[in-house]
Design a protein around this motif. Sequence first.
Motif, PDB file in Angstrom:
ATOM      1  N   UNK A  77      21.601  17.858   6.888  1.00  0.00           N
ATOM      2  CA  UNK A  77      20.758  17.460   6.889  1.00  0.00           C
ATOM      3  C   UNK A  77      20.603  16.663   8.107  1.00  0.00           C
ATOM      4  N   UNK A  78      18.780  16.470   8.276  1.00  0.00           N
ATOM      5  CA  UNK A  78      18.281  15.414   9.299  1.00  0.00           C
ATOM      6  C   UNK A  78      17.356  14.230   8.215  1.00  0.00           C
ATOM      7  N   UNK A  79      16.698  14.516   7.312  1.00  0.00           N
ATOM      8  CA  UNK A  79      15.680  14.330   7.324  1.00  0.00           C
ATOM      9  C   UNK A  79      16.456  12.531   6.706  1.00  0.00           C
ATOM     10  N   UNK A  80      15.127  11.759   7.494  1.00  0.00           N
ATOM     11  CA  UNK A  80      15.160  10.516   6.224  1.00  0.00           C
ATOM     12  C   UNK A  80      14.402   9.585   5.895  1.00  0.00           C
ATOM     13  N   UNK A  81      13.886   8.429   4.827  1.00  0.00           N
ATOM     14  CA  UNK A  81      13.956   7.769   4.550  1.00  0.00           C
ATOM     15  C   UNK A  81      13.324   6.226   4.455  1.00  0.00           C
ATOM     16  N   UNK A  82      12.757   5.676   4.452  1.00  0.00           N
ATOM     17  CA  UNK A  82      13.064   4.165   5.110  1.00  0.00           C
ATOM     18  C   UNK A  82      13.096   3.545   3.485  1.00  0.00           C
ATOM     19  N   UNK A  83      13.867   2.538   3.753  1.00  0.00           N
ATOM     20  CA  UNK A  83      14.968   2.007   2.580  1.00  0.00           C
ATOM     21  C   UNK A  83      14.162   0.400   2.656  1.00  0.00           C
ATOM     22  N   UNK A  84      14.346  -0.172   1.287  1.00  0.00           N
ATOM     23  CA  UNK A  84      13.342  -1.468   1.471  1.00  0.00           C
ATOM     24  C   UNK A  84      14.757  -2.200   0.454  1.00  0.00           C
TER      25      UNK A  84
ATOM     26  N   UNK B  70      14.298  -7.816 -10.943  1.00  0.00           N
ATOM     27  CA  UNK B  70      14.655  -6.958  -9.898  1.00  0.00           C
ATOM     28  C   UNK B  70      13.337  -7.333  -9.363  1.00  0.00           C
ATOM     29  N   UNK B  71      14.106  -8.018  -7.362  1.00  0.00           N
ATOM     30  CA  UNK B  71      13.047  -8.500  -6.787  1.00  0.00           C
ATOM     31  C   UNK B  71      12.585  -7.662  -5.561  1.00  0.00           C
ATOM     32  N   UNK B  72      11.905  -7.261  -4.839  1.00  0.00           N
ATOM     33  CA  UNK B  72      12.054  -6.438  -3.040  1.00  0.00           C
ATOM     34  C   UNK B  72      11.036  -6.706  -2.446  1.00  0.00           C
ATOM     35  N   UNK B  73      11.814  -6.551  -0.814  1.00  0.00           N
ATOM     36  CA  UNK B  73      11.181  -7.355   0.343  1.00  0.00           C
ATOM     37  C   UNK B  73      10.156  -6.072   0.497  1.00  0.00           C
ATOM     38  N   UNK B  74       8.617  -6.569   0.718  1.00  0.00           N
ATOM     39  CA  UNK B  74       7.874  -5.524   0.183  1.00  0.00           C
ATOM     40  C   UNK B  74       8.155  -4.978   2.533  1.00  0.00           C
ATOM     41  N   UNK B  75       8.598  -5.883   3.126  1.00  0.00           N
ATOM     42  CA  UNK B  75       8.349  -5.650   4.161  1.00  0.00           C
ATOM     43  C   UNK B  75      10.126  -4.141   4.194  1.00  0.00           C
ATOM     44  N   UNK B  76       8.995  -2.931   4.800  1.00  0.00           N
ATOM     45  CA  UNK B  76       9.821  -1.651   4.978  1.00  0.00           C
ATOM     46  C   UNK B  76      10.689  -1.262   5.894  1.00  0.00           C
ATOM     47  N   UNK B  77      12.391  -1.253   5.429  1.00  0.00           N
ATOM     48  CA  UNK B  77      13.817  -1.338   7.196  1.00  0.00           C
ATOM     49  C   UNK B  77      13.164  -0.023   8.422  1.00  0.00           C
TER      50      UNK B  77
ATOM     51  N   UNK C  55       0.957  -1.299   0.419  1.00  0.00           N
ATOM     52  CA  UNK C  55       0.664   0.368   0.005  1.00  0.00           C
ATOM     53  C   UNK C  55       1.543   1.363  -0.146  1.00  0.00           C
ATOM     54  N   UNK C  56       2.331   0.960  -0.183  1.00  0.00           N
ATOM     55  CA  UNK C  56       3.320   2.706   0.282  1.00  0.00           C
ATOM     56  C   UNK C  56       3.593   2.053  -1.589  1.00  0.00           C
ATOM     57  N   UNK C  57       3.921   3.809  -1.993  1.00  0.00           N
ATOM     58  CA  UNK C  57       4.806   3.720  -2.708  1.00  0.00           C
ATOM     59  C   UNK C  57       6.093   3.659  -2.928  1.00  0.00           C
ATOM     60  N   UNK C  58       6.969   2.727  -3.546  1.00  0.00           N
ATOM     61  CA  UNK C  58       8.243   2.468  -3.258  1.00  0.00           C
ATOM     62  C   UNK C  58       9.221   3.216  -4.902  1.00  0.00           C
ATOM     63  N   UNK C  59      10.179   3.497  -4.804  1.00  0.00           N
ATOM     64  CA  UNK C  59      11.149   3.549  -6.218  1.00  0.00           C
ATOM     65  C   UNK C  59      12.376   2.882  -5.656  1.00  0.00           C
ATOM     66  N   UNK C  60      12.448   2.538  -7.425  1.00  0.00           N
ATOM     67  CA  UNK C  60      13.800   1.744  -6.700  1.00  0.00           C
ATOM     68  C   UNK C  60      14.234   2.472  -8.113  1.00  0.00           C
ATOM     69  N   UNK C  61      15.552   3.023  -7.667  1.00  0.00           N
ATOM     70  CA  UNK C  61      17.167   3.754  -8.392  1.00  0.00           C
ATOM     71  C   UNK C  61      17.574   3.147  -9.242  1.00  0.00           C
ATOM     72  N   UNK C  62      18.353   3.529 -10.524  1.00  0.00           N
ATOM     73  CA  UNK C  62      19.952   2.134 -11.067  1.00  0.00           C
ATOM     74  C   UNK C  62      20.869   4.092 -10.903  1.00  0.00           C
ATOM     75  N   UNK C  63      21.924   3.365 -10.454  1.00  0.00           N
ATOM     76  CA  UNK C  63      22.356   4.546 -10.933  1.00  0.00           C
ATOM     77  C   UNK C  63      23.607   3.647 -10.976  1.00  0.00           C
ATOM     78  N   UNK C  64      25.489   4.300 -11.260  1.00  0.00           N
ATOM     79  CA  UNK C  64      26.349   3.902 -11.085  1.00  0.00           C
ATOM     80  C   UNK C  64      26.351   2.453 -11.237  1.00  0.00           C
ATOM     81  N   UNK C  65      25.438   1.609 -11.760  1.00  0.00           N
ATOM     82  CA  UNK C  65      25.848   0.067 -11.958  1.00  0.00           C
ATOM     83  C   UNK C  65      25.001  -0.507 -10.760  1.00  0.00           C
ATOM     84  N   UNK C  66      24.660   0.190  -9.394  1.00  0.00           N
ATOM     85  CA  UNK C  66      23.478  -0.555  -8.475  1.00  0.00           C
ATOM     86  C   UNK C  66      22.180   0.263  -8.416  1.00  0.00           C
ATOM     87  N   UNK C  67      21.346  -0.741  -7.331  1.00  0.00           N
ATOM     88  CA  UNK C  67      19.781  -0.416  -7.168  1.00  0.00           C
ATOM     89  C   UNK C  67      19.943  -0.130  -5.692  1.00  0.00           C
TER      90      UNK C  67
END
Lengths: 342, 137
Positions: free
Chosen positions: A308-315, A324-331, A252-264
């Motif tokens: 800066x101090x902002x932080x968001x959940x990671x997956x 690509x597979x994602x673990x639906x449980x947010x860290x 039920x939450x939106x997750x963004x998967x980024x691709x950069x410099x050979x990483x996801x």
Amino acid sequence: MSLGYRLVLWNKHKKTYDKIIVSGMLIYIVLFAVITLLFNSETSIETLIIRAFGSLAIIMLHIILAIGPLSRLNNHYLPILYNRRHLGVSMFIAAFIHGGFSSFQFHALGDTNPIYSIFTSNMEYHSLTNFPFQVLGFFALLILFTMASTSHDFFLENLTAKVWKRLHMLVYLAYALVILHVFLGAFQQETSLFTIGILSIGFITLASLHLITAFKEAKIDALSLAEKEGWLEVCTIDDIEEDRAKIFTVANERVAIFKYEGNLSAIHNVCKHQGGPLGEGKIIDGCITCPWHGYQYLPGNGQSPPPFTEKVATYELKLLGTTIYINPKASEEGTAIKPCKY
Amino acid sequence: MTSGQRKTHKYIWLTLTICIPICIYLSVKNLSFSSKNTLELKSEITAKKILKTKQNEIVKVTTFKNSHSNSIEIILKTPIKNATAVAYLLNKNFTKGELIGQITTVGIYNFNIENEIEFGVVIYDALKETLITKLTF
């Protein structure tokens, strides 16, 4: 970001944008005055000011409310969204001049308190055609004042993003009050199909934009991902552009998967500042950059770069072949997760 | 936006889409847009018959009569210094009679009145209870 506050965070683009806002407002006021005086030379200066600023505020409110859905539908509108706050405060100033002049002209010249007079000078609350429409405008102005005065990041930080967002969603109530203020007020005295038509078209356009966007977003939310041993299959590597992301709905939450410099890397899609869609931004200088106001996060841990101090959940992500597979449980927010190499 | 905020936005706009058109319809349904009605109104105005007219340096007073009612037009030509100015009909003793209405700035004032005006109009300062001007027919 939240390290410190300045009254107005101007940069080159914002200055240009603000110049456009001020020039646009001035041009409108002058044009309105010239056209009114050409067609009705007996209009008093007070009436002219009240009408010019009132109509200007309504036009600006329509533009402001259209920016959100337009940028959801087309990325080219994002720069306007980035500067929407200044437009909102300018709109409040126009509405305040309209409300202030009207209150002075119609309620401040007697021996009754002007605010009390707004509520009691016309008591036909039971009638639609003679409804005391100024009361509706008064409440709309009160909401717009609250929004303009809390628009600064200082209030966003201290009220918390959730409360701030709820407070600022009152703009929709203000919009409804403004529409009724006009239809039950000016249009009752000066019936004009043209002006009624213009405002109706404005409302239909706004409502359509918001509903189209809402249903489009609901469709994305409803997409279900295939599950394999507790992991959800999202896409292949080639589906994501370099330094960009693809957005998926996970638990039920939106997750963004980024691709950069050979990483996801995957992070929660909602920016801590004003809820901007991080997945629609791109990686600039190694940081995920929110398309709305430029807040930045490190893709590996979802934290804003120091100080800066902002932080968001990671997956967690894993790669099987090119899928690509994602673990639906947010860290926890700001948890470092090793990027998935490809 | 979070999923909750997206849903809230959707429900807000669904509510506005239903409620605002209903309110707009109710607010304009009694308004007159047809040119026929405008013409009728215009002919009704022009059909008014001027009964009496009189003026001095401060005001011009004209009384009208049409099929439905009597009315009076008071044109205040010059600004008056008094804080309040109230117009009354003159009665047969040429003293302050039935109340017509308040006069403020320079301009045209129209009032509907029940009976025909026979004797004239007087404008009083309601606070000081002094006469500002009087017009007798």
